[in-house]
Design an enzyme around this catalytic site. Structure first.
Site, short mmCIF file in Angstrom:
data_model
loop_
_atom_site.label_atom_id
_atom_site.label_comp_id
_atom_site.label_asym_id
_atom_site.label_seq_id
_atom_site.Cartn_x
_atom_site.Cartn_y
_atom_site.Cartn_z
N LYS A 64 0.84 -1.19 0.00
CA LYS A 64 0.00 0.00 0.00
C LYS A 64 0.88 1.24 0.00
CE LYS A 64 -3.21 2.59 2.99
NZ LYS A 64 -3.90 2.61 4.28
N ASP A 83 -2.78 10.51 3.32
CA ASP A 83 -4.17 10.09 3.48
C ASP A 83 -4.94 11.12 4.32
OD1 ASP A 83 -6.56 8.77 3.62
OD2 ASP A 83 -5.90 7.31 5.10
N LYS A 95 -10.49 12.93 7.72
CA LYS A 95 -10.05 12.62 9.09
C LYS A 95 -10.07 13.89 9.95
CE LYS A 95 -6.58 9.17 7.60
NZ LYS A 95 -7.03 7.98 8.31
N ASP A 145 1.50 6.53 5.34
CA ASP A 145 0.54 5.55 4.84
C ASP A 145 1.04 4.83 3.59
OD1 ASP A 145 -1.80 4.30 5.52
OD2 ASP A 145 -3.10 5.63 4.37
N ASP A 185 -12.30 6.95 3.56
CA ASP A 185 -11.09 6.78 4.37
C ASP A 185 -10.70 5.31 4.49
OD1 ASP A 185 -8.94 7.64 5.88
OD2 ASP A 185 -10.04 7.63 7.76
N GLU A 198 -9.57 3.62 2.05
CA GLU A 198 -9.07 3.67 0.68
C GLU A 198 -7.95 2.68 0.40
OE1 GLU A 198 -5.75 5.00 2.62
OE2 GLU A 198 -7.80 5.55 3.08
N ARG A 228 -7.56 -0.44 1.09
CA ARG A 228 -8.03 -1.73 0.57
C ARG A 228 -8.46 -1.62 -0.89
NH1 ARG A 228 -12.30 -2.00 5.32
NH2 ARG A 228 -10.54 -0.87 6.21
#
Length: 509
Positions: A266, A271, A278, A289, A348, A350, A352
């Site tokens: 990933k 993010d 967030k 991230d 959020d 995202e 996956r």
């Protein structure tokens, strides 16, 4: 991308005075009845005096404790350093205890140029652990401070004192230690880079730069290619940013390959949460991230540099998750590579979505095993804390990763994939939704990923495991052992050890 300066090593078994070091480090353990001075090259009279003074000096043997004393004439070092190795279990000191003690000492001795490590070693693997820990402890991020006058330079040279100095296996062990440490440190630097400097395009460029001189083919898929080929997850997540996404494929092939492995990482360079934004405090560390993709990138490079007889393909799923007029919305439906549709209930969640594309792409090449690495869920931190990662997936792959992590010195714990979580991902408008049951959210996310693991050439599901490294990938607290503040390089050592174990098992057949 700023580069970390390498540390040089040599090993000696005599002539301690000739080393002319700035510091000599010896070990102190924490025994049942107090501090225990470990074996060292010091004279018997010096050892006796030190033992009698440990309590008065406040020496406990705790991990990370470092006590500096004036140097002794018979050592050739300006400073004598007592380094804690932590609790002792019997007479043997674990490789990880040595690794942490060496890393802690070298980290805390920044400002000195040359350090001698004289911790007890009875096996080549222990000498290698000292070297690896020292290289990890010497890591420094080349920060963007305008005034660096007060910065202490990292230790540049480490001499290891060991009776194994002439062991024929030592050179290869030290090469492995420095190669793995270099890969971990490069991962740390990528994680530490601000998102204004590391975004999808520059991350892809960094991958190409780091691979120069190695037998690794790097293919960068830009937004036009991703759109054309149907990478709907990564394109959906990246469409809210002015910096379009990238998929980077890294291929290392060996003429003597005993296995074909796929690693998927990933790579969310920042993010914000997207439209499901967030809270401000939750965004502060979100440059990290992309730690999974950074770990995959540098694992492929380390395997290539070590020349291990495997084929390894890394898939770096890189995007920036931002809110804008073009961002995906809750209730949008994305079509993942291969055709499965996903209703986005929370933008959020995202990671996956980009990983789904990567897992499908990896499956299309029929590898023997797929392993994915991601800072995927806050639920991972709730479940296992800041220092322990989770592994989920097929029992065999998960167990092998756990064993590799134990050998490498990283903390990983197996978690289940409960069947009852899958129905919570059902959607009335798509094949599945991107969020489901909130309780056990770490496992629900893994159940989502499992939906995108393909079949092998025999029609069987490809063996797979998922590493959620959300907590241990980034250290918000104080440095400890060989672990610095910010990026830690989590998962690189485990993945390299896993590949080595695959090779070892093949040789035993």
């Amino acid at each position: 991308m700023s580069a970390n300066h390498p540390i040089s090593f040599n090993v000696i078994s005599s002539d301690l005075k000739k080393a002319s070091a700035d510091a000599l480090v010896i070990g102190v353990g924490k025994g049942a009845d107090g501090a225990v001075l470990l074996d060292s090259p010091l004279t018997a009279s010096t050892v006796k005096s030190l033992k009698e003074s440990l309590a008065a000096l406040g020496v406990t043997g705790d991990a990370d404790q470092l006590v500096r004393l004036p140097g002794l004439p018979d050592t050739g070092a300006k400073v004598l350093v007592l380094a804690g190795v932590g609790k002792l279990a019997g007479t043997e000191i674990t490789e990880e205890s040595l690794r942490r003690a060496a890393g802690s000492a070298v980290r805390q001795l920044a400002g000195l140029a040359h350090v001698v490590l004289a911790l007890p070693t009875t096996a080549v693997e222990q000498v290698s652990a000292l070297a690896e820990g020292a290289a990890l402890g010497a890591y420094q991020y080349d920060s963007l401070h305008s005034n660096k006058a007060g910065n202490k330079a990292a230790v540049a040279k480490v001499t290891i004192y060991s009776a194994l100095a002439k062991d024929p296996k030592l050179a290869a062990a030290l090469l492995r230690a420095s190669t793995v440490a270099k890969a971990v440190n490069a991962t740390r630097t990528l994680v530490n880079e601000p998102p204004s400097r590391l975004y999808p395009a520059t991350f892809a460029e960094a991958a190409k730069d780091l691979a120069k001189g190695l037998p690794v083919k790097v293919t960068v898929m830009d937004e036009k290619r991703l759109l054309k080929d149907g990478f709907g997850g990564i394109m959906g997540v990246g469409q809210g940013s002015s910096r379009p996404p990238r998929m980077v494929k890294m291929e290392y092939k060996s003429d003597k390959a005993v296995a074909d492995l796929a690693l998927v990482g990933k790579g969310i360079t920042f993010d914000s949460g997207g439209i499901s934004i967030k809270p401000g405090a939750g965004m502060i560390t979100m440059k990290c991230d992309m730690a999974g993709a950074a770990a995959v990138l540098n694992t492929v490079l380390a395997v290539a540099e070590l020349g291990l007889p495997v084929n390894v393909t890394g898939w770096l799923c890189i995007a920036e998750n931002m809110p804008s007029g073009t961002a995906i919305r809750p209730s949008d439906v994305l079509t993942i590579l291969g055709g499965k549709t996903v209703e986005v209930l929370n933008t959020d969640a995202e990671g996956r979505l980009v990983m789904a594309d990567g897992l499908v792409a990896a499956s299309h090449e029929f590898p023997d095993v797929i392993i994915d690495v991601a800072t995927l869920t806050g639920a991972q931190v709730v479940a296992l804390g800041h220092r322990t990662a989770a592994v989920m997936g097929d029992d065999g792959v998960s167990a092998a990763l756990k064993a590799a992590a134990d050998r490498a010195g990283e903390l990983i714990w197996p978690m289940p994939l409960p069947e009852e979580l899958r129905p919570s991902l059902d959607s009335p408008v798509a094949d599945l939704a991107n969020i489901g049951e909130r309780m056990g959210g770490m496992m629900t996310a893994a159940v989502f990923l499992q939906e995108f693991i393909g079949k092998d050439k025999n029609g069987e599901t490809i063996p797979w495991a998922h590493l959620d490294i959300a907590g241990p990938a980034f250290n918000e607290g104080a440095p400890y052992g060989y672990t610095p503040k910010q990026g830690t390089g989590m998962a690189v050592r485990t993945l390299v050890a896993y590949v080595e174990d695959v090779v070892a098992r093949s040789n035993q057949r």
